[in-house]
Structures are given as C-alpha cells and as structure tokens.
Motif scaffolding. Sequence first.
Motif, mmCIF file in Angstrom:
data_model
loop_
_atom_site.group_PDB
_atom_site.id
_atom_site.type_symbol
_atom_site.label_atom_id
_atom_site.label_comp_id
_atom_site.label_asym_id
_atom_site.label_seq_id
_atom_site.Cartn_x
_atom_site.Cartn_y
_atom_site.Cartn_z
ATOM 1 N N LEU A 337 0.799 -1.045 -0.054
ATOM 2 C CA LEU A 337 -0.044 0.019 0.038
ATOM 3 C C LEU A 337 0.722 1.377 -0.096
ATOM 4 C CD1 LEU A 337 -2.638 -1.181 2.672
ATOM 5 C CD2 LEU A 337 -2.964 -1.141 0.042
ATOM 6 N N GLY A 338 2.040 1.014 0.239
ATOM 7 C CA GLY A 338 3.023 2.416 0.174
ATOM 8 C C GLY A 338 2.653 3.164 1.427
ATOM 9 N N ILE A 339 2.682 2.638 2.646
ATOM 10 C CA ILE A 339 2.302 3.352 3.805
ATOM 11 C C ILE A 339 3.127 2.929 4.894
ATOM 12 C CG2 ILE A 339 0.292 4.077 3.277
ATOM 13 C CD1 ILE A 339 -0.934 1.778 5.224
ATOM 14 N N LYS A 340 3.296 3.507 6.027
ATOM 15 C CA LYS A 340 4.188 3.469 7.246
ATOM 16 C C LYS A 340 3.226 2.588 8.215
ATOM 17 C CE LYS A 340 7.441 5.232 10.681
ATOM 18 N NZ LYS A 340 8.250 3.935 10.583
ATOM 19 N N ASP A 341 2.280 3.212 8.481
ATOM 20 C CA ASP A 341 1.316 2.885 9.541
ATOM 21 C C ASP A 341 -0.018 2.631 8.950
ATOM 22 O OD1 ASP A 341 3.137 4.854 11.906
ATOM 23 O OD2 ASP A 341 3.206 2.844 11.465
ATOM 24 N N MET A 342 -0.727 1.710 9.662
ATOM 25 C CA MET A 342 -2.306 1.741 8.903
ATOM 26 C C MET A 342 -3.054 2.673 9.574
ATOM 27 S SD MET A 342 -3.127 -0.833 6.947
ATOM 28 C CE MET A 342 -2.667 -2.450 6.497
ATOM 29 N N GLY A 343 -2.739 3.602 10.679
ATOM 30 C CA GLY A 343 -3.397 4.621 11.150
ATOM 31 C C GLY A 343 -2.640 5.519 12.092
ATOM 32 N N THR A 344 -3.333 6.525 12.825
ATOM 33 C CA THR A 344 -2.828 7.374 13.845
ATOM 34 C C THR A 344 -3.438 7.309 14.962
ATOM 35 O OG1 THR A 344 -4.008 9.217 12.783
ATOM 36 C CG2 THR A 344 -1.731 8.826 11.728
ATOM 37 N N LEU A 345 -4.321 6.470 15.169
ATOM 38 C CA LEU A 345 -5.224 6.545 16.529
ATOM 39 C C LEU A 345 -4.462 6.266 17.734
ATOM 40 C CD1 LEU A 345 -8.204 6.618 17.516
ATOM 41 C CD2 LEU A 345 -8.318 4.110 17.327
ATOM 42 N N LEU A 346 -3.284 5.564 17.973
ATOM 43 C CA LEU A 346 -2.420 5.262 18.893
ATOM 44 C C LEU A 346 -1.234 6.055 18.956
ATOM 45 C CD1 LEU A 346 -3.246 1.410 19.481
ATOM 46 C CD2 LEU A 346 -4.594 3.710 20.121
ATOM 47 N N PRO A 347 -0.969 7.026 19.703
ATOM 48 C CA PRO A 347 0.206 7.878 19.638
ATOM 49 C C PRO A 347 1.389 6.948 19.832
ATOM 50 C CG PRO A 347 -1.288 9.128 20.483
ATOM 51 C CD PRO A 347 -1.671 7.676 20.507
ATOM 52 N N GLY A 348 2.588 6.953 19.202
ATOM 53 C CA GLY A 348 3.743 6.081 19.190
ATOM 54 C C GLY A 348 3.583 4.623 18.788
ATOM 55 N N HIS A 349 2.376 4.460 18.498
ATOM 56 C CA HIS A 349 2.176 2.959 17.932
ATOM 57 C C HIS A 349 1.656 2.970 16.468
ATOM 58 C CE1 HIS A 349 2.615 0.662 21.742
ATOM 59 N NE2 HIS A 349 2.158 1.821 22.328
ATOM 60 N N GLY A 350 1.030 4.111 16.060
ATOM 61 C CA GLY A 350 0.154 4.077 14.866
ATOM 62 C C GLY A 350 -1.104 3.788 14.895
ATOM 63 N N GLY A 351 -1.910 2.786 14.375
ATOM 64 C CA GLY A 351 -3.239 2.562 14.364
ATOM 65 C C GLY A 351 -3.260 0.916 15.243
ATOM 66 N N ILE A 352 -4.837 0.793 15.312
ATOM 67 C CA ILE A 352 -4.877 -0.449 15.938
ATOM 68 C C ILE A 352 -4.362 -1.471 15.359
ATOM 69 C CG2 ILE A 352 -7.004 -1.791 16.374
ATOM 70 C CD1 ILE A 352 -6.774 0.142 18.595
ATOM 71 N N MET A 353 -4.395 -1.646 13.972
ATOM 72 C CA MET A 353 -4.046 -2.646 13.195
ATOM 73 C C MET A 353 -2.435 -2.891 13.348
ATOM 74 S SD MET A 353 -6.180 -4.462 11.748
ATOM 75 C CE MET A 353 -4.843 -5.593 10.848
ATOM 76 N N ASP A 354 -1.679 -1.716 13.685
ATOM 77 C CA ASP A 354 -0.271 -2.058 13.730
ATOM 78 C C ASP A 354 -0.078 -2.612 15.165
ATOM 79 O OD1 ASP A 354 0.750 -0.334 11.441
ATOM 80 O OD2 ASP A 354 -0.438 1.280 12.303
ATOM 81 N N ARG A 355 -0.801 -2.669 15.995
ATOM 82 C CA ARG A 355 -0.900 -3.457 17.597
ATOM 83 C C ARG A 355 -1.368 -4.902 17.153
ATOM 84 N NH1 ARG A 355 3.186 -2.602 19.186
ATOM 85 N NH2 ARG A 355 3.629 -1.788 17.157
ATOM 86 N N LEU A 356 -2.318 -4.807 16.432
ATOM 87 C CA LEU A 356 -2.938 -6.467 16.136
ATOM 88 C C LEU A 356 -2.093 -7.238 15.300
ATOM 89 C CD1 LEU A 356 -6.623 -5.554 15.914
ATOM 90 C CD2 LEU A 356 -5.552 -6.036 17.831
ATOM 91 N N ASP A 357 -1.057 -6.678 14.504
ATOM 92 C CA ASP A 357 -0.712 -7.426 13.661
ATOM 93 C C ASP A 357 0.188 -8.710 13.986
ATOM 94 O OD1 ASP A 357 1.560 -6.181 15.221
ATOM 95 O OD2 ASP A 357 2.573 -5.182 13.403
ATOM 96 N N SER A 358 0.789 -8.411 15.286
ATOM 97 C CA SER A 358 1.546 -9.956 15.827
ATOM 98 C C SER A 358 0.588 -10.722 16.940
ATOM 99 C CB SER A 358 2.861 -9.633 16.593
ATOM 100 O OG SER A 358 2.457 -8.766 17.479
ATOM 101 N N LEU A 359 -0.453 -10.129 17.058
ATOM 102 C CA LEU A 359 -1.712 -10.854 18.177
ATOM 103 C C LEU A 359 -2.383 -11.657 17.221
ATOM 104 C CD1 LEU A 359 -2.665 -7.791 20.410
ATOM 105 C CD2 LEU A 359 -1.539 -9.779 21.065
ATOM 106 N N LEU A 360 -2.963 -11.157 16.118
ATOM 107 C CA LEU A 360 -3.891 -11.879 15.184
ATOM 108 C C LEU A 360 -3.383 -13.392 14.924
ATOM 109 C CD1 LEU A 360 -5.609 -8.990 13.066
ATOM 110 C CD2 LEU A 360 -6.715 -10.088 15.055
#
Length: 377
Positions: A337-360
């Motif tokens: 997709l040419g992006i660094k993070d999936m979102g900006t909802l969580l400062p310092g983490h990116g988006g929710i999907m950037d935290r779920l990537d290893s959990l899912l």
Amino acid sequence: MNDSSWGAPPHTGYWGPSDQGPVQGAAPAGPAYDAPEAQHTRPMPIVPDGTAVHRHGGDQDDDRGAARLSGPLFRDETPQAPAHGTVQQNPEPMPDAPQPAPPPQKKSAGRDLGAAIGVGVGLGVVIIASLFVVKAAFVGVVAVAVVVGLWELTSRLQERKGIKAPLVPLAIGGAAMVVAGYVRGAEGAWVAMALTALAVLVWRMTEPPEGYLRDVTAGVFAAFYVPFLATFVALMLAADDGPWRVLTFLLLTVVSDTGAYAVGWRFGRHKLAPRISPGKTREGLVGAVTFAMVAGALCMQFLIEDGVWWQGLLLGLAVAASATLGDLGESMIKRDLGIKDMGTLLPGHGGIMDRLDSLLPTAPVVWLLMVLFVGTG
C-alpha cells in the motif's frame, strides 16, 4: 633548439604562397589545392628547424597558441620547466585539506518512545481490568478493536488501491463473529464467518459491477484476517481459567515483541527480511525467541492450571515464530500500500492494526497449544 622553443606554440597565421608571413587583417589562405580537396584538408602548421619560431601577432596570439599545444612534441621527451617570467597555464590543483570525520550518529528508535510506553500502559490497564472483572466486557473490547481495525484496513485499501471492500457488513459480521466464538465456540465462529462472507458478496451487488471481484475478494480477506483470527481470543476466554490463558497469550506476544526490539536495536547487524521489513534483524529474532521461551515457562508453571514449564518453552517458541510472521505479513501489506502505519489512532504505535499485527496470527497458535497441553478447560 633552445629552451624557449621547447614545446612553444606555432604561430597563429599560415604561410602564404610568397612565404612572406600572413597579411594583417586578411583571412588565412590554405594550401594550394583544388577547392574540393581544400574543403576536406586541414592545413598543418609548420615548425621551423631553426633555433627560434617565427612569432607575430603579439602576446595574445602566443597565449592562444600555447593553449592549443602543450607538453613535449614526442612521447619520449620530458617537458622543460617554463621560462623565467612566464605564467603556467594549467597549474596543478592543491590537494584539499583533510576534513574531520562526522561524529557517529546515535541509534534512534524511530518512534516517540515515551508516548508508546504511555499508550501501552493505558491499554494494558483497560485490558486487565475488563479481563478479570467481567469477562463479557473483555469480549466487548475485542469486538471494538476488530471494528476499528476493519475500518483502518478498508480505508487504506480504498485510499491507496481504489479497492472498495464494504465496511458495513464487515463490521457487523466481525463483531458477531467474536461474540459467536465466545458463546457458541468454534462452530459458532465458523458459521458467523460464512455469513459475513455472504453478506459482503450481496452488499457489493448494490454498486456497479466494475471491480466487483476485486472488492469482494478484499472483503473476504479482511473478514478472515481481522475478526476470524480474533475469535480465537474469545475461544480462550470461554475456558474456566480463560482470563489466565488470555493473559498468558498477551504477555508472551508482548514479551516476544519487546525482546526482538531490545536485542535488535542494541545488537542487530544482520537483516532478517530486508525486502519486507528492513528494521528486523536475526539478532532481534533470537531475542524474541529467548524472551518468549523464558516467559512461557514461567506463565505455564505459575499461571495455567496443570501447566508444566517445558510446555511453556514450546509455547514461547511458537509464539515468537507466529508473532514474527504476523509482523512480517502486516509489513508486506503496508509495503504494497506504500504506507508506514495503518492509522494514527495510537500515538507512538500507529493504528489499531499496527498493534494487532502480531496478536492476530498468534491467537490460534496459543489456543491450539493450550488445548493440547491442558485441554479445553
């Protein structure tokens, strides 16, 4: 020849028919050839055999001539030093003074570490409180995370690729999938997954047929990738010691990521998958495995009823592998997709999907090993 004629330039004129020298103000005449031959013949300058070269036209002509001819006439001759009082035309450049080496740059974590820690602690408090106070509340937390993750994923697909995966049936079906997994077990999760895929196919029919196959394929992929994998967390929670199983799952995944980050940042030298995620190193993978195996042994021995430490070693190894693969898979999607993070909802983490990537992808692995080691509970 004397020193003054050694490598001296030829005069700027051409000898005329009467050998009287060039006429001032007149165009130079070429050799006595026919006109057609003269057009293709370049007149050669004549260098006399005497001790001096015929000069005329002043210093300006001499300088121009020197610019056209420099160095010895023959390759085995050594050029003489310039005569006294003359200016060297092409002086040798002076070597540049050595520049001081730039100071080494310190390694950077690449994110706001303080914000990342603060957000992580806040999420941990919410998760622990909902997990051990009311189990149903934790199911709601998982459902909300799934819906937000689906929103981030479908938004990025539409922005970067023009893919319109229908969000409404995905969000409703995804939340239902998590609840069905907690209430009805694996069978309920599979039924909810099938109905969600069918809803995606039907919902997309309300729009023009162009891109239909592309959009519904992305929708079914999103339904499997986010909510279906998350239902295994609900399956773990449904056991009698469900909160401790979920806590073990979360701890091992976080410890694996932390070990990979800490060891890779400090000792990382060899890239693990440079084309997918240049920041990940083999040393970081070793750190993830080591940290996760130690944490797994402690968790299985002290948190899980009937658990044994050696089971925790195997569990930690499996978690490190699945978490790393999940992180790489998410990196593949973001690179496409040419992006660094999936979102900006969580400062310092990116988006929710950037935290779920290893959990899912880790959730089904932990659920399966727990069932094999200690049963369904």
